[in-house]
Design a protein around this motif. Structure first.
Motif, PDB file in Angstrom:
ATOM      1  N   GLU A 184      35.128 -42.903 -11.197  1.00 18.44           N
ATOM      2  CA  GLU A 184      34.214 -42.157 -12.054  1.00 18.44           C
ATOM      3  C   GLU A 184      34.853 -41.855 -13.401  1.00 18.44           C
ATOM      4  O   GLU A 184      36.014 -41.429 -13.474  1.00 18.44           O
ATOM      5  N   LEU A 185      34.096 -42.053 -14.466  1.00 10.86           N
ATOM      6  CA  LEU A 185      34.554 -41.798 -15.824  1.00 10.86           C
ATOM      7  C   LEU A 185      34.031 -40.461 -16.320  1.00 10.86           C
ATOM      8  O   LEU A 185      32.835 -40.165 -16.179  1.00 10.86           O
ATOM      9  N   LEU A 186      34.901 -39.647 -16.891  1.00  8.15           N
ATOM     10  CA  LEU A 186      34.506 -38.410 -17.569  1.00  8.15           C
ATOM     11  C   LEU A 186      35.110 -38.430 -18.968  1.00  8.15           C
ATOM     12  O   LEU A 186      36.308 -38.713 -19.134  1.00  8.15           O
ATOM     13  N   ASP A 187      34.276 -38.169 -19.975  1.00 13.91           N
ATOM     14  CA  ASP A 187      34.850 -38.095 -21.318  1.00 13.91           C
ATOM     15  C   ASP A 187      35.527 -36.737 -21.504  1.00 13.91           C
ATOM     16  O   ASP A 187      35.484 -35.855 -20.632  1.00 13.91           O
ATOM     17  N   GLY A 188      36.179 -36.556 -22.652  1.00 12.64           N
ATOM     18  CA  GLY A 188      36.955 -35.346 -22.877  1.00 12.64           C
ATOM     19  C   GLY A 188      36.122 -34.085 -22.819  1.00 12.64           C
ATOM     20  O   GLY A 188      36.566 -33.055 -22.285  1.00 12.64           O
ATOM     21  N   LEU A 189      34.903 -34.127 -23.352  1.00 15.66           N
ATOM     22  CA  LEU A 189      34.045 -32.947 -23.346  1.00 15.66           C
ATOM     23  C   LEU A 189      33.635 -32.576 -21.924  1.00 15.66           C
ATOM     24  O   LEU A 189      33.613 -31.393 -21.559  1.00 15.66           O
ATOM     25  N   GLN A 190      33.330 -33.593 -21.115  1.00 20.65           N
ATOM     26  CA  GLN A 190      32.968 -33.308 -19.731  1.00 20.65           C
ATOM     27  C   GLN A 190      34.160 -32.762 -18.946  1.00 20.65           C
ATOM     28  O   GLN A 190      34.011 -31.868 -18.106  1.00 20.65           O
TER      29      GLN A 190
ATOM     30  N   TRP B 295      26.045 -28.877 -13.896  1.00 18.65           N
ATOM     31  CA  TRP B 295      26.036 -27.429 -14.094  1.00 18.65           C
ATOM     32  C   TRP B 295      27.171 -27.013 -15.023  1.00 18.65           C
ATOM     33  O   TRP B 295      27.013 -26.078 -15.827  1.00 18.65           O
ATOM     34  N   ALA B 296      28.287 -27.703 -14.928  1.00 22.04           N
ATOM     35  CA  ALA B 296      29.400 -27.417 -15.831  1.00 22.04           C
ATOM     36  C   ALA B 296      29.001 -27.690 -17.280  1.00 22.04           C
ATOM     37  O   ALA B 296      29.336 -26.917 -18.193  1.00 22.04           O
ATOM     38  N   ALA B 297      28.277 -28.779 -17.495  1.00 20.30           N
ATOM     39  CA  ALA B 297      27.859 -29.139 -18.850  1.00 20.30           C
ATOM     40  C   ALA B 297      26.975 -28.060 -19.474  1.00 20.30           C
ATOM     41  O   ALA B 297      27.087 -27.765 -20.676  1.00 20.30           O
ATOM     42  N   LEU B 298      26.102 -27.457 -18.673  1.00 24.75           N
ATOM     43  CA  LEU B 298      25.205 -26.428 -19.204  1.00 24.75           C
ATOM     44  C   LEU B 298      25.974 -25.249 -19.789  1.00 24.75           C
ATOM     45  O   LEU B 298      25.496 -24.586 -20.719  1.00 24.75           O
ATOM     46  N   HIS B 299      27.172 -24.991 -19.281  1.00 24.91           N
ATOM     47  CA  HIS B 299      27.976 -23.872 -19.769  1.00 24.91           C
ATOM     48  C   HIS B 299      28.624 -24.177 -21.118  1.00 24.91           C
ATOM     49  O   HIS B 299      29.177 -23.266 -21.751  1.00 24.91           O
ATOM     50  N   LEU B 300      28.567 -25.419 -21.558  1.00 23.37           N
ATOM     51  CA  LEU B 300      29.067 -25.733 -22.895  1.00 23.37           C
ATOM     52  C   LEU B 300      28.187 -25.123 -23.980  1.00 23.37           C
ATOM     53  O   LEU B 300      28.637 -24.894 -25.096  1.00 23.37           O
ATOM     54  N   ARG B 301      26.924 -24.893 -23.611  1.00 23.19           N
ATOM     55  CA  ARG B 301      25.998 -24.280 -24.551  1.00 23.19           C
ATOM     56  C   ARG B 301      25.097 -23.331 -23.759  1.00 23.19           C
ATOM     57  O   ARG B 301      24.011 -23.720 -23.329  1.00 23.19           O
ATOM     58  N   PRO B 302      25.531 -22.117 -23.523  1.00 22.18           N
ATOM     59  CA  PRO B 302      24.759 -21.178 -22.703  1.00 22.18           C
ATOM     60  C   PRO B 302      23.327 -21.012 -23.219  1.00 22.18           C
ATOM     61  O   PRO B 302      23.082 -20.903 -24.426  1.00 22.18           O
ATOM     62  N   GLY B 303      22.377 -21.032 -22.284  1.00 19.49           N
ATOM     63  CA  GLY B 303      20.976 -20.887 -22.639  1.00 19.49           C
ATOM     64  C   GLY B 303      20.278 -22.192 -22.958  1.00 19.49           C
ATOM     65  O   GLY B 303      19.057 -22.215 -23.183  1.00 19.49           O
TER      66      GLY B 303
ATOM     67  N   ALA C  60      28.092 -37.898 -32.091  1.00 16.03           N
ATOM     68  CA  ALA C  60      28.749 -37.177 -33.182  1.00 16.03           C
ATOM     69  C   ALA C  60      27.909 -37.219 -34.459  1.00 16.03           C
ATOM     70  O   ALA C  60      27.740 -36.198 -35.145  1.00 16.03           O
ATOM     71  N   SER C  61      27.372 -38.394 -34.781  1.00 15.00           N
ATOM     72  CA  SER C  61      26.558 -38.536 -35.998  1.00 15.00           C
ATOM     73  C   SER C  61      25.293 -37.691 -35.933  1.00 15.00           C
ATOM     74  O   SER C  61      24.833 -37.158 -36.952  1.00 15.00           O
ATOM     75  N   ALA C  62      24.727 -37.568 -34.720  1.00 15.04           N
ATOM     76  CA  ALA C  62      23.490 -36.805 -34.564  1.00 15.04           C
ATOM     77  C   ALA C  62      23.741 -35.308 -34.442  1.00 15.04           C
ATOM     78  O   ALA C  62      22.791 -34.517 -34.417  1.00 15.04           O
ATOM     79  N   GLY C  63      25.020 -34.899 -34.351  1.00 15.19           N
ATOM     80  CA  GLY C  63      25.344 -33.482 -34.227  1.00 15.19           C
ATOM     81  C   GLY C  63      24.933 -32.879 -32.897  1.00 15.19           C
ATOM     82  O   GLY C  63      24.612 -31.695 -32.821  1.00 15.19           O
ATOM     83  N   LEU C  64      24.969 -33.671 -31.857  1.00 12.44           N
ATOM     84  CA  LEU C  64      24.546 -33.214 -30.534  1.00 12.44           C
ATOM     85  C   LEU C  64      25.745 -32.779 -29.695  1.00 12.44           C
ATOM     86  O   LEU C  64      26.876 -33.194 -29.933  1.00 12.44           O
ATOM     87  N   ILE C  65      25.482 -31.936 -28.720  1.00 14.11           N
ATOM     88  CA  ILE C  65      26.448 -31.632 -27.658  1.00 14.11           C
ATOM     89  C   ILE C  65      25.972 -32.399 -26.432  1.00 14.11           C
ATOM     90  O   ILE C  65      24.914 -32.085 -25.873  1.00 14.11           O
ATOM     91  N   ALA C  66      26.715 -33.408 -26.011  1.00 17.59           N
ATOM     92  CA  ALA C  66      26.226 -34.310 -24.976  1.00 17.59           C
ATOM     93  C   ALA C  66      27.395 -34.958 -24.242  1.00 17.59           C
ATOM     94  O   ALA C  66      27.836 -36.059 -24.594  1.00 17.59           O
ATOM     95  N   PRO C  67      27.928 -34.309 -23.215  1.00 15.34           N
ATOM     96  CA  PRO C  67      29.026 -34.905 -22.452  1.00 15.34           C
ATOM     97  C   PRO C  67      28.581 -36.133 -21.669  1.00 15.34           C
ATOM     98  O   PRO C  67      27.404 -36.281 -21.329  1.00 15.34           O
ATOM     99  N   ILE C  68      29.553 -36.993 -21.373  1.00 19.54           N
ATOM    100  CA  ILE C  68      29.293 -38.263 -20.692  1.00 19.54           C
ATOM    101  C   ILE C  68      30.081 -38.305 -19.386  1.00 19.54           C
ATOM    102  O   ILE C  68      31.256 -37.947 -19.343  1.00 19.54           O
TER     103      ILE C  68
ATOM    104  N   SER D  22      24.259 -36.018 -20.704  1.00 20.52           N
ATOM    105  CA  SER D  22      23.484 -34.773 -20.613  1.00 20.52           C
ATOM    106  C   SER D  22      23.372 -34.193 -22.011  1.00 20.52           C
ATOM    107  O   SER D  22      24.344 -33.642 -22.549  1.00 20.52           O
ATOM    108  N   VAL D  23      22.189 -34.318 -22.599  1.00 22.67           N
ATOM    109  CA  VAL D  23      21.959 -33.834 -23.965  1.00 22.67           C
ATOM    110  C   VAL D  23      21.521 -32.372 -23.878  1.00 22.67           C
ATOM    111  O   VAL D  23      20.482 -32.056 -23.290  1.00 22.67           O
ATOM    112  N   LEU D  24      22.327 -31.486 -24.442  1.00 20.15           N
ATOM    113  CA  LEU D  24      22.056 -30.053 -24.366  1.00 20.15           C
ATOM    114  C   LEU D  24      21.247 -29.621 -25.582  1.00 20.15           C
ATOM    115  O   LEU D  24      21.686 -29.787 -26.721  1.00 20.15           O
TER     116      LEU D  24
END
Length: 471
Positions: free
Chosen positions: A261-267, A336-344, A371-379, A391-393
């Motif tokens: 399984e691959l997780l990027d740095g943000l994930q 669920w962990a990803a959702l905590h990167l941006r509460p709410g 990055a270009s779109a300014g999104l928070i989206a772990p992979i 997961s696009v938050l």
């Protein structure tokens, strides 16, 4: 139709009222029409708006499924099969209203044939319940999509998961199903023989049909022997590209990895915070090997050498069940962990799949796009078969953010298709992926539509999913 904008179909008000009347007589208080319960049987796990059925039928047998389907067929009322509600592309929504058939009451394990390594279960059995039942037999069912999904729902959406690189997906692990078709007739697609060349492959037709051709009433599954030994661990990498290169080398060398399984740095950052881990917060691979004591040790050591050749490592691995359980629980809790990167925020969870030789290119390009779109989206991804999830938050009440997420997901799907990939490796089409299936399949959609029209001429089986009924 775009993401989050499902079709609103024409309702058959008179037919719906008539069916509810018939089913009240047949099912009694196991037909429910309360709004809260109907809301629980509409799509609530992602951003796609819920569309409620008019009633929920809690069936307990194949005969009761036939009763519901025949009543709906007589009055041309939609039927929406419901397992546990964990699908991610609006598969359980009711755009034209109708009857949701809740299969949770059909949860019997009908047979286990240990010598043949197979079993037959009703559709409401969950994968966790099945493996608990099998524990004393020395066998297990390997498909693990993360959520405790029902076997019927997993078959209907052709589910996959972390073990797919070794054991395959539901496509390879379903031997046969029984299903009630739109006419109300129940069919059996195959017997238990491990192979057959007898006619059309009806099993594969039903697996992945998302309830649009029939309602599955039993599933016969392949089982596997519980491995003598299991090793697993985490391996850090300097870049996502280096991690993907290690995956390709591992697969090409024929190492029988069970999970990779691959997780990027943000994930990884999210998983560390949510699951209270202390791994390096950069790209990483989670791995698991199954086999003998000597075999899993050798495989882990070989992978460690590959990882170092790719600039990664060290591979921190263990045979201790407690540590491995902690690791894979963290992986399964990634959403669920990803959702905590941006509460709410709300998460739009989407997936694509590409040939593994293009995985690094696709993931890196997707990170640049994020990055270009300014999104928070772990992979996170099932790297061994080229499948990854984003997961696009977003703030669901902010129209600009919603539009930006839709545009990004459109680009993601176009990127995967341009690399000879697919718009979905395991989530299915439902409502959310319909536009991309058209791009992927082209004229093949017409063939799918002909099959649907032949088997369900009045379009009562989960209408509005996969593709439009009429061209």
């Amino acid at each position: 139709m775009g993401l989050g904008d499902p079709d609103i179909g024409t309702r058959n008000e008179a037919g719906i009222a008539a069916v509810i009347g018939v089913l009240r007589q047949r099912l009694g208080d196991r037909l429910q029409t309360g709004e809260a319960l109907r809301g629980q049987h509409a799509h609530t796990t992602t951003f796609i708006p819920p569309q409620l059925p008019d009633a929920v039928a809690f069936v307990q047998s194949a005969e009761e499924v036939r009763t519901v389907v025949r009543a709906c067929a007589d009055h041309r009322v939609p039927i929406i099969p419901f397992g546990t509600g964990t699908s991610l592309e609006g598969q359980i929504n009711a755009p034209q209203g109708g009857i949701s058939i809740d299969m949770s009451g059909m949860a019997r394990i009908l047979s286990v044939n240990s010598e043949d390594l197979d079993c037959t279960v009703e559709p409401g059995v969950t994968r966790v319940d099945l493996n608990t039942h099998l524990r004393d037999t020395g066998l297990f069912f390997p498909i693990d999509p993360g959520a405790n999904a029902s076997i019927g729902g997993m078959a209907a959406t052709r589910a996959s998961g972390t073990n797919a690189v070794r054991y395959g997906t539901m496509r390879e692990n379903v031997i046969a199903v029984t299903a009630v078709m739109a006419s109300g007739e129940e069919i059996r697609t195959a017997h238990r023989a491990r192979k057959s060349s007898a006619g059309y492959d009806l099993t594969r037709l039903m697996v992945g049909s998302e309830g649009t051709l029939g309602v599955i009433t039993s599933v016969t599954l392949r089982l596997q022997g519980i491995p003598q030994a299991i090793s697993g661990g985490v391996c850090p990498f300097p870049t996502v590209e280096a991690a993907c290169n290690a995956v390709v080398m591992t697969i090409q060398m024929g190492i029988p990895v069970a999970r990779i399984e691959l997780l990027d740095g943000l994930q990884m950052k999210a998983c560390n915070a949510y699951s209270k881990l202390d791994y390096p917060e950069g790209p990483a691979l989670f791995l698991e090997f199954h086999g003998s004591d000597a075999g899993v040790a050798e495989q882990a050591e070989t992978f460690d050498a590959i990882a170092r050749d790719c600039g990664g490592g060290p591979f921190l691995w263990t045979k201790e069940p407690e540590r491995r359980t902690q690791l894979w629980k963290a992986r399964h809790d990634a959403y669920w962990a990803a959702l905590h990167l941006r509460p709410g925020s709300r998460a739009i969870a989407t997936d694509v799949c590409v040939p593994i030789s293009r995985l690094a290119e696709c993931v890196v390009a997707t990170q640049d796009d994020i990055a270009s779109a300014g999104l928070i989206a772990p992979i996170v991804g099932h790297a061994g078969d080229g499948n990854f999830h984003v997961s696009v938050l977003i703030d669901g009440d902010n129209p600009a953010e919603v539009a930006g997420a839709k545009t990004f997901i459109s680009r993601l799907n176009a990127r995967a298709l341009a690399m000879d990939g697919t718009c979905t490796g395991e989530h299915g089409i439902g409502q959310g992926k319909r536009p991309y299936l058209i791009e992927e399949m082209g004229a093949g959609i017409a063939v799918m539509r002909q099959i649907k029209q032949a088997l369900d001429p009045h379009n009562i089986m989960n209408p509005g999913k996969i593709f439009a009924f009429d061209a």
